[in-house]
Design an enzyme around this catalytic site. Structure first.
Site, PDB file in Angstrom:
ATOM      1  CG  HIS A 130      -2.280   0.573   0.931  1.00 38.04           C
ATOM      2  ND1 HIS A 130      -2.759   1.690   1.588  1.00 38.04           N
ATOM      3  CD2 HIS A 130      -3.252   0.225   0.046  1.00 38.04           C
ATOM      4  CE1 HIS A 130      -3.958   1.984   1.138  1.00 38.04           C
ATOM      5  NE2 HIS A 130      -4.289   1.115   0.194  1.00 38.04           N
ATOM      6  CG  ASP A 161      -6.588   9.370  -3.545  1.00 38.95           C
ATOM      7  OD1 ASP A 161      -5.801   9.929  -2.761  1.00 38.95           O
ATOM      8  OD2 ASP A 161      -6.857   8.156  -3.475  1.00 38.95           O
ATOM      9  CG  HIS A 351      -9.253   5.864  -2.439  1.00 37.37           C
ATOM     10  ND1 HIS A 351      -7.893   5.877  -2.691  1.00 37.37           N
ATOM     11  CD2 HIS A 351      -9.515   4.659  -1.899  1.00 37.37           C
ATOM     12  CE1 HIS A 351      -7.365   4.730  -2.338  1.00 37.37           C
ATOM     13  NE2 HIS A 351      -8.330   3.960  -1.842  1.00 37.37           N
ATOM     14  CD  GLU A 379      -1.049   1.728   4.482  1.00 41.24           C
ATOM     15  OE1 GLU A 379      -0.907   2.657   3.649  1.00 41.24           O
ATOM     16  OE2 GLU A 379      -2.072   1.018   4.550  1.00 41.24           O
TER      17      GLU A 379
END
Length: 445
Positions: A130, A161, A351, A379
């Protein structure tokens, strides 16, 4: 790896505010990304959860391949999640996934491009790549978006986004070095453009070692002095619950807030520590704004006329979470310390992620600030410290653009309850809650 560092002790890059830009739409993002790829002279590194086999995905991959054919010495690498690349869409028929497209492109062109499958865990449900960031020459384009039609607004719909462009050689170098040294050079990572790939089962020992090495990895940042004319930026990476610097900085940002917090998440399912810090912030007088997508703007939302599947219950579970949170904190909402904003724009989806504290510190991240991001996925994020508010106008304009399609919730009665949902959804959710599967779903999805 440094743990529990304060903002002032983190190593930083000094960024010229004029080299920091905010894009306001998915279409701007797509145009900027393609332009950067077409003009690249040194390197193109694209990292995304997936690069889809659809019109927009093929447009991006074609642009990268044509750049490589024009300049064979161009350093190009693409990283996607290993599992996601080798399956079809949820609910679709079984297929070879996007990997088949990568292999077709490699066979068509003289100079091929590696598309690395990065396996964060043995199974997709327990962790994915991610990590975010598109590094082209000395520019970083940072977004939580993946690469397909809806994220790039290729057709009628878009998935909203955040999109930021930072031109800074050392930052670009640092992010590229992490991709090379901590990811693609590891034996667990495979080039999906090639055929005869090993199975996940065969890679199992290597994947275990890879995850352990990622837990110790960090971006290399040679500290630069940040004067009054510059902004401090620190790239952060984290995986797992323990010694996760990214998680720690999210918690620290919330704990440090004195005036206001703006927090974006597409899936309202905060980890306990985040819920605790948000409540503490409101208690000490901080104004908290939470921007979350309406259930109909959720990635997993299925319209009532579609067959009900388990995954389609998630948006309703997230709304139930949100309503429960609002009921518990309705007193703070009455005082003006809590405002919840639901984003909805036609049939488009939401998102957005990120955190802005006291109009000074901003975290750009793909982290959903949920239990899955907190414990399972790999992440990253860019932590920005801007005490002189050089970027204040840019971020204010960005959030004005975000708020344009939101509705503020004044009362918990404005959020649906179980009895308001379609009958098939009610039956699904009652069954899920009865067997307590909702607890598991909230942890892994």
């Amino acid at each position: 790896m440094p743990i529990k560092q304060s903002f002032g002790s983190l190593p930083t890059f000094a960024i010229d505010p004029d080299q920091f830009h905010v894009l306001q739409s998915a279409l701007n993002f797509r145009e900027s990304l393609l332009k950067a790829i077409n003009n690249a002279t040194v390197r193109i590194y694209l990292v995304s959860l997936y690069l889809e086999d659809d019109e927009a995905g093929r447009e991006v991959l074609t642009a990268a391949y044509e750049a490589k054919q024009r300049n064979p010495h161009l350093d190009i690498a693409i990283c996607v999640d290993w599992h996601r690349a080798q399956r079809g869409l949820i609910g679709a028929e079984k297929s070879a996934g996007n990997a088949a497209m990568y292999q077709d492109f490699a066979q068509k062109y003289t100079h091929s491009i590696p598309v690395y499958g990065v396996p964060v865990r043995n199974r997709e449900v327990f962790g994915v790549l991610h990590l975010k960031g598109f590094i082209i020459d000395d520019t970083v384009i940072y977004s939580g978006a993946s690469l397909n039609n809806i994220y790039l607004h290729y057709q009628d719909r878009y998935r909203f986004d955040r999109y930021h462009v930072i031109r800074h050689t050392e930052l670009a170098n640092s992010m590229t070095e992490f991709i090379c040294d901590s990811m693609i050079h590891h034996s667990a990572v495979q080039n999906l453009s090639q055929t005869n790939l090993p199975t996940t089962k065969e890679l199992k020992p290597a994947i275990r070692q890879f995850r352990a090495s990622l837990a110790k990895a960090s971006y290399h940042v040679e500290h630069q002095f940040v004067d009054h004319q510059h902004v401090a930026v620190t790239p952060l990476v984290g995986i797992g619950k323990r010694q996760n610097l990214l998680n720690q900085q999210i918690t620290a940002m919330l704990a440090s807030a004195k005036e206001d917090i703006i927090l974006c998440t597409p899936y309202f399912n905060f980890p306990k520590v985040v819920l605790r810090e948000v409540k503490r912030a409101m208690k000490r007088g901080v104004n908290v704004k939470i921007i979350v997508g309406d259930k109909t703007a959720n990635d997993f939302y299925l319209p009532p006329d579609k067959p009900v599947k388990a995954i389609g219950g998630l948006p309703y579970l997230y709304e139930m979470n949100l309503r429960k949170f609002f009921v518990f904190n309705e007193g703070y909402a009455a005082l003006g310390r809590l405002s919840v904003h639901l984003w909805k724009h036609d049939s488009n989806s939401y998102h957005l992620k990120g955190l802005w504290v006291d109009h000074r510190r901003m975290l750009l991240t793909g982290n959903n600030v949920n239990p899955r991001a907190w414990a399972l996925d790999l992440e990253n994020g860019l932590l920005i410290d801007d005490p002189n508010k050089h970027l204040d106008a840019k971020f204010t304009a960005e959030f004005d653009n975000i708020f344009e399609h939101t509705q503020r919730i004044a009362s918990s009665s404005e959020l649906d309850v179980l009895q308001d949902y379609p009958l098939k959804v009610q039956k699904l959710l009652k069954r899920v809650i009865r067997i307590r599967a909702d607890r598991l779903l909230k942890r892994i999805l």
